[in-house]
Design an enzyme around this catalytic site. Structure first.
Site, short mmCIF file in Angstrom:
data_model
loop_
_atom_site.label_atom_id
_atom_site.label_comp_id
_atom_site.label_asym_id
_atom_site.label_seq_id
_atom_site.Cartn_x
_atom_site.Cartn_y
_atom_site.Cartn_z
N GLU A 33 1.52 -0.43 10.06
CA GLU A 33 0.06 -0.67 10.05
C GLU A 33 -0.70 0.48 10.73
O GLU A 33 -1.70 0.27 11.42
CB GLU A 33 -0.27 -2.04 10.63
CG GLU A 33 0.44 -3.12 9.79
CD GLU A 33 -0.18 -4.48 9.82
OE1 GLU A 33 -1.37 -4.59 10.13
OE2 GLU A 33 0.54 -5.43 9.48
N LEU A 93 0.84 -1.20 0.00
CA LEU A 93 0.00 0.00 0.00
C LEU A 93 0.88 1.26 0.00
O LEU A 93 0.75 2.13 -0.85
CB LEU A 93 -0.91 -0.02 1.24
CG LEU A 93 -1.80 1.19 1.50
CD1 LEU A 93 -2.84 1.36 0.39
CD2 LEU A 93 -2.52 1.08 2.85
N GLN A 121 12.89 -1.06 45.79
CA GLN A 121 11.56 -0.63 45.32
C GLN A 121 11.62 0.02 43.92
O GLN A 121 10.70 -0.14 43.11
CB GLN A 121 11.00 0.36 46.33
CG GLN A 121 9.51 0.50 46.27
CD GLN A 121 9.00 1.40 47.37
OE1 GLN A 121 9.38 2.57 47.45
NE2 GLN A 121 8.16 0.87 48.22
N THR A 129 0.52 4.52 12.29
CA THR A 129 1.25 5.04 13.46
C THR A 129 0.29 5.21 14.64
O THR A 129 -0.93 5.19 14.48
CB THR A 129 1.84 6.43 13.13
OG1 THR A 129 0.74 7.30 12.80
CG2 THR A 129 2.82 6.38 11.96
N SER A 130 0.87 5.47 15.81
CA SER A 130 0.03 5.74 16.99
C SER A 130 -0.88 6.95 16.73
O SER A 130 -2.03 6.99 17.19
CB SER A 130 0.90 6.01 18.22
OG SER A 130 1.55 4.82 18.60
#
Ligand code: CAA
Length: 381
Positions: free
Chosen positions: A364, A124, A280, A366-367
């Site tokens: 596929e 694509l 921790q 981007t964010s």
């Protein structure tokens, strides 16, 4: 409401985990170091019936979508390269033929794809059209019983190794028709006028080959049109919904590997007279990692479950892909931090996991594109 996997889904996980731990994980670093495409892994998945396992018989294994997501997750836990090669072959490629192909196209290609005789790819993206997928400029002009393709694709996963490509091109070059001028085609790798560039040098996923594709007066029979003329963009989007579940699964698998390595290292490494796990500062990183991982996994399984129900779940899929990939990036960075200087060394797997996590935020969609899809769905509703 039930949060338990079925007996079958648990068995799928156990089987793929055993195979991946025994055969795939041990050779992953070597394939990546040599930039060598892991054909033995692909063949192994074919021999063991994993290719197109989620497609109904006779074209696939008749398994459910959650099982399929689990397989990608387990593959990524062992080798993110094998996971993406598998996902592109099964979802972006085979599913495009299964859902939009003619009966003749299905019979011609799907059995061979499911047996692993040919590898599939999905083309694509172009140099000038990534996030804005409707801006592609490759053309496919009808000429009698043929289409003639001209143009260039880029960042194509499985490029050069695939025998068959799902290619999106403009059958109507008039820009005013926008996405309605795009159609989908099946292009065989040995078609005259079709050529492939060298594998691109990437930050990670070195054994996964990513290339450009070139079409120069590439003539294909009109029967290679996938779906109808002008439907290509919707095919591309519908198939990406399915593919994005796979990338969410890949991100979950990468984070799982980072968590396991972090726990092991934190128990073994001592500072100030005790294991670093007992400090921790480290223990809380591990707690956050595990919590975000579970949340990502739940979003993933819900998206896969919705897909299994046959409902359109574009928003939920994008949420799973967005969250799982962001968490993979965040926590692989933390895994390197937990390992200290060792985490920066290639001898430790977290160095590779961090580089692999980055791509899950990019390919596929981007964010930012996932946030666009999610917000559009919310604001429209
Ligand atoms: N399913 C079915 N149809 C859909 C759809 C979906 N998920 N999403 C959109 N459509 C339809 C719309 O309903 C609309 O139809 P109508 O015109 O009839 O109303 C049409 O498609 C156009 O939709 P939009 O107006 O939303 O299109 P847009 O131009 O605004 O773009 C976008 C939408 C979401 C930004 C899209 O361009 C996109 O997803 N971009 C990212 C591209 C991408 O993910 N590329 C990945 C390449 S493959 C890859 O990365 C593989 C790899 O390497 C591993």
């Amino acid at each position: 409401m039930n949060f338990f996997l079925t007996e079958e889904q648990n068995m799928v996980r156990q089987a793929i985990r055993e195979l991946a731990e025994k055969e795939i994980a041990p050779r992953s670093a070597e394939f990546n170091r040599k930039h060598e495409f892991p054909w033995p892994n692909f063949k192994l998945l074919a021999e063991n019936g994993y290719l197109n396992m989620h497609l109904p018989e006779p074209y696939g294994g008749g398994m459910d979508w959650v099982s399929y997501a689990i397989v990608i997750e387990e593959l990524a836990r062992a080798c993110a390269v094998t996971a993406v090669i598998y996902e592109v072959h099964c979802s972006l490629h085979s599913e495009a033929i299964f859902h939009f192909g003619s009966e003749e196209q299905k019979q011609k290609y799907l059995p061979r794809l499911t047996r692993g005789e040919i590898l599939g790819a999905y083309a694509l993206t172009e140099p000038g059209a990534g996030s804005d997928a409707a801006a592609i400029r490759t053309t496919a002009i009808r000429d009698g019983d043929s289409y003639i393709l001209n143009g260039e694709k880029t960042f194509i996963t499985n490029g050069g190794q695939a025998g068959l490509y799902v290619v999106f091109a403009r059958t109507n070059p008039d820009p005013s028709v926008g996405h309605r001028g795009i159609s989908a085609f099946l292009v065989e790798a040995d078609t005259p006028g079709f050529s492939v560039g060298k594998p691109m040098e990437k930050m990670g996923l070195h054994a996964s080959h990513t290339t450009t594709l070139h079409f120069e007066d590439c003539r294909i029979p009109a029967s290679q049109l996938l779906g109808k003329e002008g439907e290509g963009f919707k095919i591309a989007m519908a198939i990406l919904d399915r593919g994005r579940i796979g990338i969410a699964a890949q991100a979950v698998g990468i984070t799982q590997a980072a968590l396991e390595d972090s726990i092991k290292f934190a128990k073994e490494r001592h500072t100030f007279g005790k294991p670093i796990a007992e400090h921790q500062a480290i223990a809380w990183k591990i707690a956050d990692m595990a919590t975000d991982l579970e949340a990502a996994r739940l979003l993933l399984y819900r998206a896969a479950f919705l897909m299994q129900q046959g409902v359109r779940a574009t928003k939920e899929i994008s949420m799973a892909k967005l969250f799982a990939s962001e968490m993979a990036m965040k926590h692989t960075v933390e895994a390197v931090q937990i390992h200290g200087g060792y985490g920066y060394m290639q001898e430790y797997r977290v160095e590779r996991l961090m580089r692999e996590a980055k791509i899950t935020q990019l390919y596929e969609g981007t964010s930012e594109i996932q946030r666009l899809v999610i917000s559009r769905a919310l604001l429209r509703d």
